[in-house]
Scaffold this motif. Sequence first.
Motif, PDB file in Angstrom:
ATOM      1  N   ALA A 156       0.855  -1.194   0.000  1.00 24.29           N
ATOM      2  CA  ALA A 156       0.000   0.000   0.000  1.00 24.29           C
ATOM      3  C   ALA A 156       0.887   1.238   0.000  1.00 24.29           C
ATOM      4  O   ALA A 156       2.067   1.172   0.357  1.00 24.29           O
ATOM      5  CB  ALA A 156      -0.928   0.024   1.216  1.00 24.29           C
ATOM      6  N   ILE A 210      -3.985   4.842   0.561  1.00 25.04           N
ATOM      7  CA  ILE A 210      -4.719   5.272   1.758  1.00 25.04           C
ATOM      8  C   ILE A 210      -4.700   6.791   1.796  1.00 25.04           C
ATOM      9  O   ILE A 210      -3.629   7.401   1.829  1.00 25.04           O
ATOM     10  CB  ILE A 210      -4.081   4.696   3.039  1.00 25.04           C
ATOM     11  CG1 ILE A 210      -3.953   3.179   2.928  1.00 25.04           C
ATOM     12  CG2 ILE A 210      -4.912   5.070   4.263  1.00 25.04           C
ATOM     13  CD1 ILE A 210      -2.983   2.569   3.908  1.00 25.04           C
ATOM     14  N   LYS A 247      -9.290   6.335   4.165  1.00 23.52           N
ATOM     15  CA  LYS A 247     -10.027   5.518   3.187  1.00 23.52           C
ATOM     16  C   LYS A 247      -9.032   4.817   2.265  1.00 23.52           C
ATOM     17  O   LYS A 247      -8.034   5.401   1.850  1.00 23.52           O
ATOM     18  CB  LYS A 247     -10.949   6.412   2.351  1.00 23.52           C
ATOM     19  CG  LYS A 247     -11.612   5.702   1.159  1.00 23.52           C
ATOM     20  CD  LYS A 247     -12.397   6.693   0.294  1.00 23.52           C
ATOM     21  CE  LYS A 247     -12.639   6.155  -1.106  1.00 23.52           C
ATOM     22  NZ  LYS A 247     -13.587   5.050  -1.174  1.00 23.52           N
ATOM     23  N   ILE A 248      -9.318   3.563   1.956  1.00 21.48           N
ATOM     24  CA  ILE A 248      -8.468   2.790   1.043  1.00 21.48           C
ATOM     25  C   ILE A 248      -9.067   2.806  -0.356  1.00 21.48           C
ATOM     26  O   ILE A 248     -10.255   2.510  -0.539  1.00 21.48           O
ATOM     27  CB  ILE A 248      -8.310   1.334   1.522  1.00 21.48           C
ATOM     28  CG1 ILE A 248      -7.732   1.294   2.943  1.00 21.48           C
ATOM     29  CG2 ILE A 248      -7.410   0.550   0.557  1.00 21.48           C
ATOM     30  CD1 ILE A 248      -7.752  -0.083   3.588  1.00 21.48           C
ATOM     31  N   TRP A 254      -8.818   0.889  -3.740  1.00 20.92           N
ATOM     32  CA  TRP A 254      -8.315  -0.404  -4.175  1.00 20.92           C
ATOM     33  C   TRP A 254      -8.129  -0.468  -5.696  1.00 20.92           C
ATOM     34  O   TRP A 254      -8.969   0.037  -6.441  1.00 20.92           O
ATOM     35  CB  TRP A 254      -9.281  -1.525  -3.756  1.00 20.92           C
ATOM     36  CG  TRP A 254      -9.413  -1.686  -2.280  1.00 20.92           C
ATOM     37  CD1 TRP A 254     -10.382  -1.161  -1.472  1.00 20.92           C
ATOM     38  CD2 TRP A 254      -8.539  -2.419  -1.410  1.00 20.92           C
ATOM     39  NE1 TRP A 254     -10.165  -1.506  -0.161  1.00 20.92           N
ATOM     40  CE2 TRP A 254      -9.049  -2.280  -0.087  1.00 20.92           C
ATOM     41  CE3 TRP A 254      -7.378  -3.170  -1.621  1.00 20.92           C
ATOM     42  CZ2 TRP A 254      -8.427  -2.879   1.003  1.00 20.92           C
ATOM     43  CZ3 TRP A 254      -6.762  -3.757  -0.523  1.00 20.92           C
ATOM     44  CH2 TRP A 254      -7.282  -3.614   0.771  1.00 20.92           C
ATOM     45  N   GLN A 281      -2.396   4.541  10.866  1.00 18.24           N
ATOM     46  CA  GLN A 281      -3.018   3.492  11.674  1.00 18.24           C
ATOM     47  C   GLN A 281      -3.828   2.529  10.805  1.00 18.24           C
ATOM     48  O   GLN A 281      -3.837   1.316  11.055  1.00 18.24           O
ATOM     49  CB  GLN A 281      -3.871   4.122  12.774  1.00 18.24           C
ATOM     50  CG  GLN A 281      -3.033   4.831  13.826  1.00 18.24           C
ATOM     51  CD  GLN A 281      -3.841   5.618  14.838  1.00 18.24           C
ATOM     52  OE1 GLN A 281      -5.057   5.764  14.711  1.00 18.24           O
ATOM     53  NE2 GLN A 281      -3.178   6.156  15.852  1.00 18.24           N
ATOM     54  N   THR A 282      -4.453   3.026   9.759  1.00 22.08           N
ATOM     55  CA  THR A 282      -5.167   2.169   8.803  1.00 22.08           C
ATOM     56  C   THR A 282      -4.175   1.265   8.073  1.00 22.08           C
ATOM     57  O   THR A 282      -4.420   0.067   7.895  1.00 22.08           O
ATOM     58  CB  THR A 282      -5.953   3.018   7.783  1.00 22.08           C
ATOM     59  OG1 THR A 282      -6.926   3.794   8.479  1.00 22.08           O
ATOM     60  CG2 THR A 282      -6.651   2.143   6.751  1.00 22.08           C
ATOM     61  N   ALA A 283      -3.041   1.832   7.677  1.00 23.56           N
ATOM     62  CA  ALA A 283      -1.998   1.062   6.993  1.00 23.56           C
ATOM     63  C   ALA A 283      -1.510  -0.083   7.870  1.00 23.56           C
ATOM     64  O   ALA A 283      -1.349  -1.226   7.416  1.00 23.56           O
ATOM     65  CB  ALA A 283      -0.833   1.974   6.622  1.00 23.56           C
ATOM     66  N   ARG A 335      -3.067  -1.474  10.507  1.00 15.45           N
ATOM     67  CA  ARG A 335      -4.151  -2.407  10.865  1.00 15.45           C
ATOM     68  C   ARG A 335      -4.588  -3.268   9.675  1.00 15.45           C
ATOM     69  O   ARG A 335      -4.783  -4.472   9.804  1.00 15.45           O
ATOM     70  CB  ARG A 335      -5.328  -1.589  11.386  1.00 15.45           C
ATOM     71  CG  ARG A 335      -6.397  -2.371  12.113  1.00 15.45           C
ATOM     72  CD  ARG A 335      -7.388  -1.444  12.795  1.00 15.45           C
ATOM     73  NE  ARG A 335      -7.955  -0.465  11.877  1.00 15.45           N
ATOM     74  CZ  ARG A 335      -7.759   0.852  11.961  1.00 15.45           C
ATOM     75  NH1 ARG A 335      -6.999   1.345  12.912  1.00 15.45           N
ATOM     76  NH2 ARG A 335      -8.305   1.675  11.101  1.00 15.45           N
ATOM     77  N   GLU A 336      -4.730  -2.653   8.512  1.00 16.39           N
ATOM     78  CA  GLU A 336      -5.272  -3.359   7.350  1.00 16.39           C
ATOM     79  C   GLU A 336      -4.223  -4.136   6.561  1.00 16.39           C
ATOM     80  O   GLU A 336      -4.544  -5.109   5.891  1.00 16.39           O
ATOM     81  CB  GLU A 336      -5.977  -2.367   6.412  1.00 16.39           C
ATOM     82  CG  GLU A 336      -7.149  -1.632   7.043  1.00 16.39           C
ATOM     83  CD  GLU A 336      -8.302  -2.559   7.412  1.00 16.39           C
ATOM     84  OE1 GLU A 336      -8.488  -3.596   6.739  1.00 16.39           O
ATOM     85  OE2 GLU A 336      -9.009  -2.270   8.397  1.00 16.39           O
ATOM     86  N   PHE A 337      -2.960  -3.682   6.613  1.00 16.22           N
ATOM     87  CA  PHE A 337      -1.939  -4.317   5.773  1.00 16.22           C
ATOM     88  C   PHE A 337      -0.825  -4.985   6.581  1.00 16.22           C
ATOM     89  O   PHE A 337      -0.060  -5.771   6.028  1.00 16.22           O
ATOM     90  CB  PHE A 337      -1.349  -3.292   4.795  1.00 16.22           C
ATOM     91  CG  PHE A 337      -2.362  -2.765   3.821  1.00 16.22           C
ATOM     92  CD1 PHE A 337      -2.674  -3.482   2.670  1.00 16.22           C
ATOM     93  CD2 PHE A 337      -3.050  -1.593   4.071  1.00 16.22           C
ATOM     94  CE1 PHE A 337      -3.633  -3.012   1.782  1.00 16.22           C
ATOM     95  CE2 PHE A 337      -4.022  -1.107   3.196  1.00 16.22           C
ATOM     96  CZ  PHE A 337      -4.317  -1.829   2.042  1.00 16.22           C
ATOM     97  N   TRP A 377       0.085   0.133  18.291  1.00 10.93           N
ATOM     98  CA  TRP A 377       0.506  -0.905  17.345  1.00 10.93           C
ATOM     99  C   TRP A 377       1.574  -1.791  17.985  1.00 10.93           C
ATOM    100  O   TRP A 377       2.515  -1.301  18.616  1.00 10.93           O
ATOM    101  CB  TRP A 377       1.050  -0.251  16.065  1.00 10.93           C
ATOM    102  CG  TRP A 377       1.372  -1.219  14.983  1.00 10.93           C
ATOM    103  CD1 TRP A 377       0.504  -1.965  14.243  1.00 10.93           C
ATOM    104  CD2 TRP A 377       2.676  -1.554  14.497  1.00 10.93           C
ATOM    105  NE1 TRP A 377       1.177  -2.734  13.325  1.00 10.93           N
ATOM    106  CE2 TRP A 377       2.518  -2.505  13.456  1.00 10.93           C
ATOM    107  CE3 TRP A 377       3.958  -1.137  14.835  1.00 10.93           C
ATOM    108  CZ2 TRP A 377       3.591  -3.043  12.753  1.00 10.93           C
ATOM    109  CZ3 TRP A 377       5.033  -1.674  14.133  1.00 10.93           C
ATOM    110  CH2 TRP A 377       4.842  -2.616  13.112  1.00 10.93           C
TER     111      TRP A 377
END
Length: 344
Positions: free
Chosen positions: A92, A241, A246-247, A249, A278-280, A282-284, A311
């Motif tokens: 990402a 991101i 928001k991601i 895709w 934080q999204t990066a 958590r999601e990746f 994290w």
Amino acid sequence: MTRTAVVICPGRGTYNKPELGYLHRHHAGRMEMFRSFDAIRADANQKSVTELDSASRFTVSTYSRGDVASPLIYAASLADAQALAKDIDVVAVTGNSMGWYIALAAAGALSPQDGFRVVNTMGTLMQEQLIGGQLVYPFVGDDWKNDPARKAELLADVARINAAQGCDLALSIDLGGMLVLAGNEAGLKAFEASQPTVQERFPMRLANHAAFHTSLQAPVAAEGRARLPVSLFTQPDRPMIDGRGKIWWPGACDPQALWDYTLGHQVTKAYDFTHAIQTAAREFAPDLFIVTGPGATLGGAVAQSLALGNWRGMGDKAQFQALQAEDPFLVSMGRDDQRALVIP
């Protein structure tokens, strides 16, 4: 063995005196791409990025300008993103503020040249109009421990000042343990007068920075949309991101929506870099967070964002430093000692 990575592109304020010569020092093999950027600058009667990068002297008055800093940072950051070792799998891409434009190119949603057109156009418009300014102020102490009450208190003060006659002030960027605030001179002065000096340097004004990510930039956003067509945007090759967390895709992006966000919300609303990081995480769940150059100042905000999100169980600076010393997971390519970890 493959190492997964989230690539993080920096924003304004990262090409300073130590970075002079960055393109020539690290990317002599990418001069053809840089010359294509020079051609775009020549069409606008602007000094080329290769000439700016090879100057013998650095002056803040020149190099902090939006129409100079933005294209140099873009060229350096994109080249760094292209230079990663073959064993790194970029899962990402994200960025801080102007770094979102670079992320679009690093992820393939804009070609290198069209990404340069976006950055150069927006950087020039910001400089020409120079509406308002920015300052930085922390809500965490030296230990980086989360202090939501202090953050809420500061944001309440921002709202109070913004409601006062003649004052404009708003959150510009949520930047780890820092708040980047933006507004007009009256709003910025009111905040400086209302808060104590901390760590001997904050509140800190940012030279040649406009009131980015606030409604004051509506004229810049409108002019950007007029000059930069939606046809520049395409499907990315990698997830991106944005400044809301928001991601976007690959294969599922609406280029019109991407254009609209990039030259709309992203310009006139607060940018939540903390949430993006934080999204990066958590999601990746990457092995590495790689901050491209130039400069290395964004590394601290990335580390703080991860600590604020707890994290890998870390909640302060000491815990981050212990994990980083054990197995470096945050790599700033602007630092020679860390750069070697991710380039061939």
